[in-house]
Design an enzyme around this catalytic site. Structure first.
Site, short mmCIF file in Angstrom:
data_model
loop_
_atom_site.label_atom_id
_atom_site.label_comp_id
_atom_site.label_asym_id
_atom_site.label_seq_id
_atom_site.Cartn_x
_atom_site.Cartn_y
_atom_site.Cartn_z
N TYR A 156 -10.64 -6.09 2.73
CA TYR A 156 -10.26 -5.15 3.79
C TYR A 156 -11.01 -5.55 5.06
O TYR A 156 -12.07 -6.20 4.97
CB TYR A 156 -10.65 -3.73 3.40
CG TYR A 156 -9.76 -3.15 2.31
CD1 TYR A 156 -8.64 -2.40 2.64
CD2 TYR A 156 -10.04 -3.38 0.96
CE1 TYR A 156 -7.81 -1.89 1.65
CE2 TYR A 156 -9.21 -2.87 -0.03
CZ TYR A 156 -8.10 -2.12 0.32
OH TYR A 156 -7.28 -1.63 -0.67
N TYR A 190 -8.28 -7.51 -5.97
CA TYR A 190 -9.72 -7.63 -5.66
C TYR A 190 -10.55 -6.95 -6.73
O TYR A 190 -10.01 -6.23 -7.58
CB TYR A 190 -10.03 -7.04 -4.27
CG TYR A 190 -9.70 -5.58 -4.08
CD1 TYR A 190 -10.56 -4.58 -4.51
CD2 TYR A 190 -8.54 -5.19 -3.41
CE1 TYR A 190 -10.27 -3.23 -4.30
CE2 TYR A 190 -8.24 -3.85 -3.20
CZ TYR A 190 -9.12 -2.88 -3.65
OH TYR A 190 -8.83 -1.56 -3.45
N ARG A 211 -8.98 -4.97 -9.76
CA ARG A 211 -7.88 -4.05 -9.49
C ARG A 211 -6.66 -4.88 -9.16
O ARG A 211 -6.77 -5.89 -8.45
CB ARG A 211 -8.17 -3.18 -8.24
CG ARG A 211 -9.32 -2.21 -8.39
CD ARG A 211 -8.99 -0.97 -7.59
NE ARG A 211 -7.83 -0.33 -8.16
CZ ARG A 211 -7.01 0.51 -7.51
NH1 ARG A 211 -7.23 0.78 -6.24
NH2 ARG A 211 -5.98 1.05 -8.12
N HIS A 214 -2.38 -3.89 -4.22
CA HIS A 214 -1.69 -2.61 -3.96
C HIS A 214 -1.61 -2.32 -2.47
O HIS A 214 -2.40 -2.83 -1.68
CB HIS A 214 -2.41 -1.46 -4.67
CG HIS A 214 -3.88 -1.41 -4.37
ND1 HIS A 214 -4.80 -2.08 -5.14
CD2 HIS A 214 -4.58 -0.83 -3.37
CE1 HIS A 214 -6.01 -1.90 -4.64
NE2 HIS A 214 -5.90 -1.15 -3.55
N HIS A 216 -1.85 1.00 0.03
CA HIS A 216 -2.29 2.40 0.04
C HIS A 216 -1.42 3.21 0.99
O HIS A 216 -1.09 2.74 2.09
CB HIS A 216 -3.72 2.50 0.59
CG HIS A 216 -4.79 2.04 -0.34
ND1 HIS A 216 -5.29 2.85 -1.34
CD2 HIS A 216 -5.48 0.88 -0.41
CE1 HIS A 216 -6.25 2.18 -1.99
NE2 HIS A 216 -6.38 0.99 -1.45
FE LIG Z 1 -7.50 -0.62 -2.26
#
Ligand SMILES: [Fe+2]
Length: 285
Positions: A156, A190, A211, A214, A216
């Site tokens: 991110y 990630y 994970r 995805h 969000h």
């Molecule tokens: Fe996330």
């Protein structure tokens, strides 16, 4: 004076909360005490094990700051966040999933069809589009979508000095037909942070920290229950073992590949690109 022993201490603690004015709070505290004590009895918790649990909580506090909350992560990897979500899902609405630690409430407003890639992200281009409706399938005009995602690297902007702060996120309102659309790149999978006490827990449990990739979303509209959720690509290798138990079958989509610019109309995306078509349903408040 009543002599406390392993059999009556639980009732003594429960009784100590009997003057709690808020009825709901009293019920929660009583149940918390009974379950905590029941847990200690069941495993015959030793003083050393009790100390390890206290040390875990202490370490979680030490490593947390305004950008990182190790307690939320602990709740996530223990599946408590998922359970609370599942217990509170409004009937007929899009299923909810984790908010995650990277939500930033001041994403820039963007128009329908906007490109939210603000730095050189690389990766494959994606048009994400669909509608927001109520549970009866009626379009909701002016619904608010707040969306953010990791770059193809799995990072991110808050974790990656190479990305502008507003990269890969935005806020948008649906049009008269309830439509939304934006252009982006495929997010990468990630790992959750594993340099703290939760990482030690994952290692001790023989678990990994991955994970699946995805997108969000927070989708909201006047008079409706907002949905905090995530969408997952069906081809992600980590789909079956999300470290935080966020995946729901109804939130899994397939990327569709397109070779022509016409496939994106009325939006502008240079081919080849992929599309994600997903409709959100909101329940009445
Ligand atoms: Fe996330």
């Amino acid at each position: 004076m009543k002599n406390l022993d392993a059999d009556n201490v639980t009732e003594a603690v429960v009784a100590s909360f009997r003057r709690t004015r808020d009825e709901r709070l009293r019920r929660i505290l009583e149940s918390l005490v009974r379950h905590l004590h029941g847990f200690a009895r069941e495993v015959r918790l030793t003083p050393a094990e009790w100390k390890a649990a206290i040390d875990f909580l202490y370490a979680a506090g030490r490593i947390s700051d305004e950008r990182r909350n190790e307690f939320v992560l602990a709740s996530d990897v223990l599946g408590l966040s998922a359970l609370v979500d599942l217990l509170n899902r409004p009937e007929g609405a899009t299923e909810s999933s984790e908010l995650g630690p990277f939500y930033n409430p001041d994403s820039p407003w963007v128009p329908l069809g906007a490109d939210i890639v603000r730095g050189a992200a690389g990766g494959e281009r994606v048009l994400v589009r669909g509608r927001v409706t109520d549970t009866a399938g009626r379009a909701i005009a002016g619904a608010l979508l707040d969306f953010w995602q990791a770059a193809p690297s799995g990072l991110y902007p808050a974790q990656d000095p190479a990305q502008p702060a507003d990269n890969l996120r935005g806020r948008m309102r649906t049009d008269e037909q309830g439509r939304y659309a934006f252009v982006t790149v495929k997010p990468g999978p990630y790992t959750v942070p594993y340099d703290g006490p939760v990482g030690a827990l994952l290692r001790a449990g023989g678990r990994d920290a991955w994970r699946p990739a995805h997108f969000h979303f927070i989708v909201s509209a006047d008079g409706h229950v907002p949905v905090v959720t995530e969408l997952f690509p069906a081809d992600d290798p980590h789909l079956e073992k999300d470290a935080v138990f966020g995946v729901r079958a109804s939130l899994v989509f397939r990327y569709v590949r397109h070779e022509t610019a016409e496939a994106a109309a009325p939006y502008l995306v240079e081919p080849p690109f992929y599309s994600v078509d997903f409709d959100f349903r909101l329940a009445p408040a």
